[in-house]
Design a protein around this motif. Sequence first.
Motif, PDB file in Angstrom:
ATOM      1  N   GLN A 269       4.442  27.136  10.997  1.00 24.73           N
ATOM      2  CA  GLN A 269       4.750  25.964  11.810  1.00 24.73           C
ATOM      3  C   GLN A 269       3.547  25.545  12.656  1.00 24.73           C
ATOM      4  O   GLN A 269       2.519  25.137  12.114  1.00 24.73           O
ATOM      5  N   ILE A 270       3.651  25.609  13.965  1.00 30.60           N
ATOM      6  CA  ILE A 270       2.597  25.134  14.853  1.00 30.60           C
ATOM      7  C   ILE A 270       1.281  25.866  14.580  1.00 30.60           C
ATOM      8  O   ILE A 270       0.202  25.271  14.580  1.00 30.60           O
ATOM      9  N   GLY A 271       1.377  27.156  14.354  1.00 30.13           N
ATOM     10  CA  GLY A 271       0.172  27.941  14.102  1.00 30.13           C
ATOM     11  C   GLY A 271      -0.626  27.428  12.927  1.00 30.13           C
ATOM     12  O   GLY A 271      -1.852  27.325  12.990  1.00 30.13           O
ATOM     13  N   ALA A 272       0.065  27.077  11.854  1.00 30.82           N
ATOM     14  CA  ALA A 272      -0.627  26.567  10.668  1.00 30.82           C
ATOM     15  C   ALA A 272      -1.276  25.221  10.946  1.00 30.82           C
ATOM     16  O   ALA A 272      -2.363  24.923  10.422  1.00 30.82           O
ATOM     17  N   ASN A 273      -0.619  24.377  11.753  1.00 26.25           N
ATOM     18  CA  ASN A 273      -1.185  23.059  12.065  1.00 26.25           C
ATOM     19  C   ASN A 273      -2.549  23.194  12.736  1.00 26.25           C
ATOM     20  O   ASN A 273      -3.475  22.431  12.438  1.00 26.25           O
ATOM     21  N   TYR A 274      -2.655  24.134  13.653  1.00 25.58           N
ATOM     22  CA  TYR A 274      -3.918  24.337  14.360  1.00 25.58           C
ATOM     23  C   TYR A 274      -4.907  25.174  13.541  1.00 25.58           C
ATOM     24  O   TYR A 274      -6.107  24.879  13.503  1.00 25.58           O
ATOM     25  N   ALA A 275      -4.408  26.209  12.881  1.00 26.29           N
ATOM     26  CA  ALA A 275      -5.300  27.095  12.138  1.00 26.29           C
ATOM     27  C   ALA A 275      -6.008  26.369  11.005  1.00 26.29           C
ATOM     28  O   ALA A 275      -7.219  26.549  10.789  1.00 26.29           O
ATOM     29  N   SER A 276      -5.275  25.544  10.264  1.00 24.55           N
ATOM     30  CA  SER A 276      -5.891  24.843   9.134  1.00 24.55           C
ATOM     31  C   SER A 276      -6.961  23.872   9.609  1.00 24.55           C
ATOM     32  O   SER A 276      -8.019  23.724   8.970  1.00 24.55           O
ATOM     33  N   ARG A 277      -6.728  23.223  10.730  1.00 27.00           N
ATOM     34  CA  ARG A 277      -7.710  22.271  11.259  1.00 27.00           C
ATOM     35  C   ARG A 277      -8.948  22.983  11.787  1.00 27.00           C
ATOM     36  O   ARG A 277     -10.085  22.510  11.604  1.00 27.00           O
ATOM     37  N   LEU A 278      -8.766  24.099  12.453  1.00 26.59           N
ATOM     38  CA  LEU A 278      -9.926  24.850  12.948  1.00 26.59           C
ATOM     39  C   LEU A 278     -10.737  25.416  11.785  1.00 26.59           C
ATOM     40  O   LEU A 278     -11.977  25.416  11.818  1.00 26.59           O
ATOM     41  N   ALA A 279     -10.048  25.879  10.736  1.00 25.40           N
ATOM     42  CA  ALA A 279     -10.764  26.399   9.568  1.00 25.40           C
ATOM     43  C   ALA A 279     -11.586  25.301   8.908  1.00 25.40           C
ATOM     44  O   ALA A 279     -12.711  25.544   8.440  1.00 25.40           O
ATOM     45  N   ALA A 280     -11.052  24.086   8.871  1.00 28.57           N
ATOM     46  CA  ALA A 280     -11.795  22.963   8.294  1.00 28.57           C
ATOM     47  C   ALA A 280     -13.059  22.665   9.090  1.00 28.57           C
ATOM     48  O   ALA A 280     -13.980  22.022   8.567  1.00 28.57           O
ATOM     49  N   ARG A 281     -13.102  23.133  10.321  1.00 28.55           N
ATOM     50  CA  ARG A 281     -14.272  22.926  11.184  1.00 28.55           C
ATOM     51  C   ARG A 281     -15.137  24.172  11.298  1.00 28.55           C
ATOM     52  O   ARG A 281     -15.984  24.271  12.185  1.00 28.55           O
ATOM     53  N   GLY A 282     -14.900  25.154  10.406  1.00 29.89           N
ATOM     54  CA  GLY A 282     -15.810  26.291  10.301  1.00 29.89           C
ATOM     55  C   GLY A 282     -15.412  27.549  11.028  1.00 29.89           C
ATOM     56  O   GLY A 282     -16.190  28.503  11.094  1.00 29.89           O
ATOM     57  N   ILE A 283     -14.190  27.606  11.572  1.00 32.46           N
ATOM     58  CA  ILE A 283     -13.751  28.769  12.334  1.00 32.46           C
ATOM     59  C   ILE A 283     -12.605  29.447  11.588  1.00 32.46           C
ATOM     60  O   ILE A 283     -11.608  28.807  11.230  1.00 32.46           O
ATOM     61  N   ALA A 284     -12.737  30.734  11.344  1.00 35.53           N
ATOM     62  CA  ALA A 284     -11.659  31.492  10.712  1.00 35.53           C
ATOM     63  C   ALA A 284     -10.540  31.712  11.720  1.00 35.53           C
ATOM     64  O   ALA A 284     -10.798  31.989  12.898  1.00 35.53           O
ATOM     65  N   VAL A 285      -9.289  31.595  11.257  1.00 34.85           N
ATOM     66  CA  VAL A 285      -8.145  31.757  12.158  1.00 34.85           C
ATOM     67  C   VAL A 285      -7.096  32.643  11.491  1.00 34.85           C
ATOM     68  O   VAL A 285      -6.701  32.405  10.347  1.00 34.85           O
ATOM     69  N   LEU A 286      -6.650  33.650  12.228  1.00 38.51           N
ATOM     70  CA  LEU A 286      -5.594  34.543  11.763  1.00 38.51           C
ATOM     71  C   LEU A 286      -4.333  34.252  12.565  1.00 38.51           C
ATOM     72  O   LEU A 286      -4.306  34.396  13.790  1.00 38.51           O
ATOM     73  N   VAL A 287      -3.284  33.801  11.881  1.00 37.53           N
ATOM     74  CA  VAL A 287      -2.005  33.509  12.528  1.00 37.53           C
ATOM     75  C   VAL A 287      -0.942  34.393  11.885  1.00 37.53           C
ATOM     76  O   VAL A 287      -0.946  34.601  10.678  1.00 37.53           O
TER      77      VAL A 287
END
Length: 304
Positions: free
Chosen positions: A45-63
């Motif tokens: 849900q919310i985590g994926a919305n933010y994580a996918s966008r941050l990853a597109a900008r070069g930052i790895a995100v673990l949710v």
Amino acid sequence: MLQHITIPRGPIELAADLHLPDTADSTALLRAVVLSTPGSSVKEQIGANYASRLAARGIAVLVFDPAHQGQSGGEPRDLEDPYRRGEDISYAIDALTTTPGIDPKRIGVLGICAGGGYAVHTARTDHRIKAVGTVVPGNMGTSFRGFQPDGPAAALAALADARIEEARSGEMSRVNWLPDTLEDATDAGLTDIDTTQAITYYRTERGGNEHSTNRRLSRGDSLLLGYDAFHLVDQLMTQPLQVILAGRIGNTGSYEAGMRLWKMAPNPVDLMVIEGAGHYEMYDEPEYVDAAVERLTNFYVNNL
């Protein structure tokens, strides 16, 4: 690029998604962020919305799904234990520090809504976290104490009696996080915009997910009533802090909590108020989420 992984957490495992930049240079170590989600939500849900966008900008995100919730292990189910929620973050950091391609010295945290309070509480004492980002952060202890019509002490007495009965019957009680439908909310007299927007997000196809049960184990409420996500922040949380708030102040308490956090933190770096946005509109409205992610990206690039 999305990888489904499991995180060892003592006798159980946490279900997690690792969002990676598609264009990552395999020879360069990545900045990474552990994302702590709102109460009742799951990683899709919310985590994926933010994580996918941050990853597109070069930052790895673990949710991840918290212990006892979603697709993660842990019994009893639907337990919202604020202390275990913090421990989940530290276990997620353990996983990141051993993930190839991740720089273990450049790990931050992002907490959204209740997850913001959990992230802050964890960062106080887990200084592997090098930067703390928050979006509409909430202090669950303050919120739960404020929800009690007869006061928190009376609520604790009622919870004590209820747990005695649970021990005798062997059946544990659960309560709703939210009314299941807008009709249920109207019948209960809950017609304010924040409740309406929360139900519209969580309990409809817009943001609903089969693994988000909308149920909370009642016995966990005694833990929430005694919790303070910001305890000793002024003394212990030395990491750079970013606070992003919704400009329309509603009844969630996140604006007030975020401003309190900003004022008490030893190292506040960036404060952003997104005008026109409501708390729950920060979950998935592209205009608001994109604005927050752009600011988060700059924060992590500069501080990780």
